[in-house]
Design an enzyme around this catalytic site. Sequence first.
Site, PDB file in Angstrom:
ATOM      1  CG  HIS A  62      -1.927   0.848   1.051  1.00 18.67           C
ATOM      2  ND1 HIS A  62      -2.333   2.021   2.056  1.00 18.67           N
ATOM      3  CD2 HIS A  62      -3.143   0.934   0.355  1.00 18.67           C
ATOM      4  CE1 HIS A  62      -3.295   2.543   1.526  1.00 18.67           C
ATOM      5  NE2 HIS A  62      -3.889   2.171   0.603  1.00 18.67           N
ATOM      6  CE  LYS A  88      -1.447   4.792  -1.862  1.00 17.36           C
ATOM      7  NZ  LYS A  88      -1.981   4.393  -0.770  1.00 17.36           N
ATOM      8  CG  ASP A 102      18.600  11.829 -10.410  1.00 19.48           C
ATOM      9  OD1 ASP A 102      18.870  10.659 -11.064  1.00 19.48           O
ATOM     10  OD2 ASP A 102      18.641  12.677 -10.815  1.00 19.48           O
ATOM     11  CG  HIS A 135      -7.445   8.738  -0.940  1.00 19.41           C
ATOM     12  ND1 HIS A 135      -6.195   8.267  -1.390  1.00 19.41           N
ATOM     13  CD2 HIS A 135      -7.925   7.102  -0.524  1.00 19.41           C
ATOM     14  CE1 HIS A 135      -5.883   6.796  -1.436  1.00 19.41           C
ATOM     15  NE2 HIS A 135      -6.783   6.239  -0.724  1.00 19.41           N
ATOM     16  CE  LYS A 185      -4.296   7.003   2.312  1.00 25.94           C
ATOM     17  NZ  LYS A 185      -5.677   6.385   2.353  1.00 25.94           N
ATOM     18  CG  ASP A 221      -0.174  21.053  20.112  1.00 28.14           C
ATOM     19  OD1 ASP A 221      -1.146  21.172  19.885  1.00 28.14           O
ATOM     20  OD2 ASP A 221       0.742  20.518  21.074  1.00 28.14           O
TER      21      ASP A 221
END
Length: 487
Positions: A224, A226, A231, A405, A407, A412
Amino acid sequence: MDIFYKLIKWLVFFTYFLLIANINFQVLIKRRSVPVSMSWILTIYIFPLIGISIWFFFGELYLGNREKKIANRIWSMSNKWIKDLKSCEYIFQIKNSEVARSLFQLCKHRQGISGIKSNRLKLLTNTKKTMEILIRDIYLARHNIEMVFYIWKPGGIADDVAIALIESAKRGIRCRLMLDSAGSIEFFRSPWVELMRKSGIQVVEALKLNLIRILFRRLDVRQHRKIILIDDYISYSGSMNLIDPILFKQSSGVGKWIDLMTRIEGPIATTIGIVYSCDWEIETGLKILPKLPSRNVLNNYSRNNDTSIQVIASGPGFPENMIHQALLTAIYSARNELIITTPYFVPSDDLLHAICTAAQRGVQVSIIIPLYHDSILVKWASRVFFSELLAAGVKIYQFKKGLLHSKSILVDRQLSLVGTVNLDMRSLWLNFEITLVIDDINFGHNLAFIQNQYICDSFLLDKKKWDMRSYWTQVIEKIFYFLSPLL
């Protein structure tokens, strides 16, 4: 003939008895939370055939034996690489802000290294613009490009990324692409796979689905993450899949998918690279350890020494419960404000208690979730937590302009957690996930600005109206709550 049928009958009964006994033993022998254990046991006894089938596919098996052996081996080798990384003292941040100190100490003790300083960060909120920036970076790459995604869906601007990768590979750039087998099933059925491989791109189908492998590992453990690495100094991570939001799942009626990605220039690419290296070796058996950062790279970002970043990776073979511990530590560190965005909200009891406790000790707690959802099961399961959250003083916002979508967690306005982790059981305990922990007030203010935009585009859930919902609605919620540990 009667004797034959009786033998068959007793054989079936005996096999059923052994299966039930074995599953009960497996449930009880491993220390799980009581709700999870009870959910498994009750499911197996109330719906025996369905329960046994669910256990067979989703109960205990994680990776196959081959992947387990590789995972154990690579961590011994990775530990040596981490020791070498520690010699690069110039990249580590010694001090952290007060709110971030506990979480960075946890990361240091469990993962072996301190936070990385001297990085230049940019928060990207528009998927199309993110893709355009990514395409530019791909064309400017000089040495290597590595990617891992859960979903790559052909079509639209995603095809432009594919073309950029192919052209870069043809001019001699080393390109590696790893995609989850289930999430990217349309990609692996498309002509793009052959086109990429012919151009020299190494394409790997992660956690490949087939009938034989189903017998040896859990079906719902997914890749899952991403991640994009270019480089060894440009890195991307966040919630965005390689999709064109105008085309993706429009038939479901949830609207445009809203994502967050973080683009970073600096030595943090090295630690993200070790995560990618481990994933690559688990799938291929080949090691591709990243280069250690040089002082020259560091000098380019010396003006950003106040920023400190940690990378937390989870999944089979990675430090157990690390993501869950990090989330709890972050929430308990909040003193004034806590803002959470998540598309899938089915928290553990510990997380629910931490969120409610934060609100009850005077922290302004806001949770932003989608009003429209692509998962009916998760949507109903999440509703059962609302009453307790509202009673504790938590504000629940339902985003109305698409499927939120993103997350993210902001504490603070200083400590930010951005990545791939949903607040549900699958992300917390099963999948290969990644979270960036960022101690930086400027980044925190940028994230707060985006989260407040989400709030402006949301409905605030009213406690009085929520308490007046129908009795049958509450019954349905409780049914899905019963199943929530299995989601």
